[in-house]
Design a protein around this motif. Structure first.
Motif, short mmCIF file in Angstrom:
data_model
loop_
_atom_site.label_atom_id
_atom_site.label_comp_id
_atom_site.label_asym_id
_atom_site.label_seq_id
_atom_site.Cartn_x
_atom_site.Cartn_y
_atom_site.Cartn_z
N GLN A 3 0.84 -1.20 0.00
CA GLN A 3 0.00 0.00 0.00
C GLN A 3 0.87 1.25 0.00
N ASN A 4 0.42 2.28 -0.67
CA ASN A 4 1.12 3.57 -0.68
C ASN A 4 1.26 4.09 0.74
N PRO A 5 2.51 4.41 1.20
CA PRO A 5 2.72 4.88 2.57
C PRO A 5 1.90 6.12 2.91
N THR A 6 1.81 7.04 1.95
CA THR A 6 1.04 8.27 2.19
C THR A 6 -0.43 7.96 2.41
N SER A 7 -0.97 7.05 1.60
CA SER A 7 -2.37 6.65 1.73
C SER A 7 -2.62 5.95 3.06
N ALA A 8 -1.69 5.09 3.47
CA ALA A 8 -1.84 4.38 4.75
C ALA A 8 -1.81 5.36 5.91
N LYS A 9 -0.90 6.35 5.82
CA LYS A 9 -0.81 7.36 6.87
C LYS A 9 -2.11 8.16 6.98
N GLN A 10 -2.67 8.51 5.83
CA GLN A 10 -3.92 9.28 5.83
C GLN A 10 -5.06 8.47 6.44
N LYS A 11 -5.09 7.18 6.14
CA LYS A 11 -6.14 6.32 6.70
C LYS A 11 -6.01 6.22 8.22
N LEU A 12 -4.77 6.14 8.70
CA LEU A 12 -4.55 6.08 10.15
C LEU A 12 -5.00 7.38 10.83
N ILE A 13 -4.67 8.50 10.20
CA ILE A 13 -5.07 9.79 10.76
C ILE A 13 -6.59 9.93 10.75
N SER A 14 -7.21 9.53 9.64
CA SER A 14 -8.67 9.62 9.53
C SER A 14 -9.35 8.74 10.57
N GLY A 15 -8.80 7.53 10.77
CA GLY A 15 -9.37 6.64 11.78
C GLY A 15 -9.23 7.21 13.18
N PHE A 16 -8.09 7.84 13.45
CA PHE A 16 -7.86 8.47 14.75
C PHE A 16 -8.84 9.61 14.97
N PHE A 17 -9.05 10.43 13.95
CA PHE A 17 -10.01 11.54 14.04
C PHE A 17 -11.42 11.02 14.32
N ARG A 18 -11.77 9.94 13.62
CA ARG A 18 -13.13 9.43 13.72
C ARG A 18 -13.41 8.77 15.06
N GLN A 19 -12.48 7.99 15.57
CA GLN A 19 -12.71 7.22 16.78
C GLN A 19 -12.36 7.97 18.06
N PHE A 20 -11.42 8.90 17.98
CA PHE A 20 -10.98 9.61 19.18
C PHE A 20 -10.92 11.12 18.93
N PRO A 21 -12.09 11.75 18.71
CA PRO A 21 -12.08 13.19 18.37
C PRO A 21 -11.51 14.07 19.48
N GLU A 22 -11.75 13.70 20.74
CA GLU A 22 -11.21 14.50 21.84
C GLU A 22 -9.69 14.43 21.89
N ASP A 23 -9.16 13.23 21.73
CA ASP A 23 -7.71 13.07 21.72
C ASP A 23 -7.09 13.77 20.51
N ALA A 24 -7.78 13.66 19.38
CA ALA A 24 -7.27 14.32 18.17
C ALA A 24 -7.24 15.83 18.36
N ALA A 25 -8.29 16.38 18.99
CA ALA A 25 -8.33 17.82 19.24
C ALA A 25 -7.21 18.24 20.19
N SER A 26 -6.96 17.42 21.21
CA SER A 26 -5.88 17.73 22.15
C SER A 26 -4.53 17.77 21.46
N VAL A 27 -4.32 16.85 20.53
CA VAL A 27 -3.07 16.83 19.77
C VAL A 27 -2.96 18.07 18.89
N LEU A 28 -4.05 18.40 18.18
CA LEU A 28 -4.03 19.54 17.27
C LEU A 28 -3.86 20.86 18.01
N ASN A 29 -4.26 20.91 19.27
CA ASN A 29 -4.10 22.15 20.04
C ASN A 29 -2.64 22.58 20.12
N GLY A 30 -1.72 21.64 19.97
CA GLY A 30 -0.30 21.96 20.02
C GLY A 30 0.30 22.29 18.67
N PHE A 31 -0.50 22.23 17.61
CA PHE A 31 -0.01 22.50 16.26
C PHE A 31 -0.23 23.98 15.90
N SER A 32 0.38 24.39 14.84
CA SER A 32 0.15 25.74 14.33
C SER A 32 -1.23 25.81 13.67
#
Length: 438
Positions: A3-32
């Motif tokens: 599988q394309n590494p970029t595609s796999a990474k995007q799927k992992l991120i999308s799954g994280f966003f979908r299943q753990f929105p609070e954790d994802a928001a906490s992580v994004l709070n530290g981003f620009s």
């Protein structure tokens, strides 16, 4: 096939966003801000909305300010209107208006309404830019964020959960002496005072005088933090309160007061009296349609006020509850069906109970079983319609941009009188021969 590494990474991120929105928001709070927007763009609409709604309000405000129109519409078209209003109110007025104009007219009107408060309310005095954090944030994270904010004068940190519910405060002094890994939930304390956004200015002044508060948190009916009234605003409110009695003596202000000029009172009241006169003639016109029936069954005239009175009271009760819900922001325009359904059921149950009592009284009064049945059915029908009208009329006027407090009662009176007379006299006309009403 690998599988394309970029595609796999995007799927992992999308799954994280979908299943753990609070954790994802906490992580994004530290981003620009740019990185947050980039991540939100790549996700499914519902996933990006769920994560965005859980971002720190300060950070979410920066994201809203910088996101393009397409992403703004994608997120805000389905976001909770209360959250949308809280975030947009933090922007400058011109930017907020530009962003709101991108939404559907109904949603835009609702958000603007939620962003506005009466001149004599706590919400009008508040500053929506309260510095907020989540209970799971550490002292180290808080201090890092405060350094980024720069020269903002901050005394208290306001702690909210991921839904925006106000949990308490953490003083800057307490934060400064705590260990870096300590979480805000461990040093949380209750504020000296808190006030509801639609509370009158008098209550703000009273809290100022009694508790010597420097910053006063402002919440909505659901305990969501909307902003803060700072010391300077409180002092201004005190000055305004001190001059209110003097202004009232001369009838100053936009609304009529006890000592307003006669001409002012007449100018405001007379148009509505004429409107009420027109609606009264409309109800009389309905009665006129059944003039022959009333002439033949004169006892009907005796019971007309009973039907009209009960339906009017039912409508007024529904109107009062709905108006209060709109004023306190307990209900939204989009919830009209839920409110109407509740009032229909209340009107039906109350109508059946009142109809039974009324039928018994009418039977012994007029010695007519047929008339008892007619007035009983009419009572149920008119009270159901009255309950529905009392709930829907103010919401409908609100959706049209009108002030429901000004004209709801007149419209409601017209509806309840017309349908009350129509149901009673109409049934009497149709069933007169069958039920032997004489």
């Amino acid at each position: 096939m690998s599988q394309n590494p970029t595609s796999a990474k995007q799927k992992l991120i999308s799954g994280f966003f979908r299943q753990f929105p609070e954790d994802a928001a906490s992580v994004l709070n530290g981003f620009s801000t740019e990185e947050i927007i980039d991540y939100l763009k790549r996700q499914d609409q519902n996933d990006s909305k769920q994560v965005f709604a859980r971002l720190n309000p300060d950070i979410a405000t920066e994201v809203v300010d910088m996101m393009n129109d397409e992403l703004f519409i994608q997120i805000f078209s389905t976001i909770d209107a209360y959250l949308g209003a809280r975030l947009l109110s933090r922007l400058d007025k011109q930017t907020a208006e530009t962003k709101t104009a991108l939404l559907s007219p109904t949603l835009a009107r609702e958000i603007k309404e939620l962003m506005s408060y009466p001149l004599d309310s706590a919400g009008h005095l508040m500053n929506p830019m309260a510095t907020t954090f989540h209970p799971g944030n550490t002292v180290e994270e808080v201090l890092k964020r405060l350094r980024v904010l720069g020269d903002r004068r901050i005394d208290n940190i306001y702690v909210v959960d991921h839904e925006g519910t106000f949990l308490g405060i953490a003083t800057l002094q307490r934060i400064a002496i705590s260990e870096p890994k300590v979480k805000l939930q461990d040093i949380l304390q209750a504020p000296l005072g808190v006030i509801q956004a639609l509370a009158p200015v008098e209550d703000v002044v009273e809290l100022l005088e009694e508790k010597r508060i420097i910053h006063l948190p402002v919440i909505d009916i659901n305990n969501k933090l909307l902003g803060v009234i700072r010391n300077g605003d409180l002092v201004a409110a005190s000055k305004e309160e001190a001059t209110e009695d003097l202004q009232a003596m001369f009838g100053a202000g936009r609304e009529e007061r006890a000592l307003s000029k006669v001409s002012f009172a007449v100018r405001n009241r007379l148009p509505w009296l004429h409107i009420n006169l027109v609606t009264a003639f409309m109800a009389s016109l309905v009665v006129g349609f059944f003039e022959d029936t009333i002439a033949r069954i004169t006892v009907l005239a005796v019971f007309l006020p009973v039907v009209a009175g009960q339906s009017g009271n039912t409508g007024s009760q529904a109107l009062a509850v709905t108006m209060r819900g709109l004023a306190l922001r307990e209900i939204r325009i989009a919830q009209w069906f839920k409110v109407a359904r509740k009032e229909i059921m209340v009107g039906l149950i109350n109508g059946l109970a009142v109809a039974l009592t009324t039928s018994v009284i009418v039977y012994f009064w007029a010695s007519s079983f047929g008339l008892s049945v007619v007035i009983g059915i009419s009572m149920v029908v008119s009270m159901v319609i009255a309950g529905f009208s009392g709930a829907v009329i103010p919401i409908l006027l609100k959706s049209m941009g009108q002030d429901p407090a000004t004209s709801s009662s007149i419209v409601l009176t017209t509806v309840t009188d017309i349908f009350g007379f129509l149901s009673f006299l109409g049934l009497a006309t149709v069933l007169a021969d069958v039920l032997n009403i004489v």
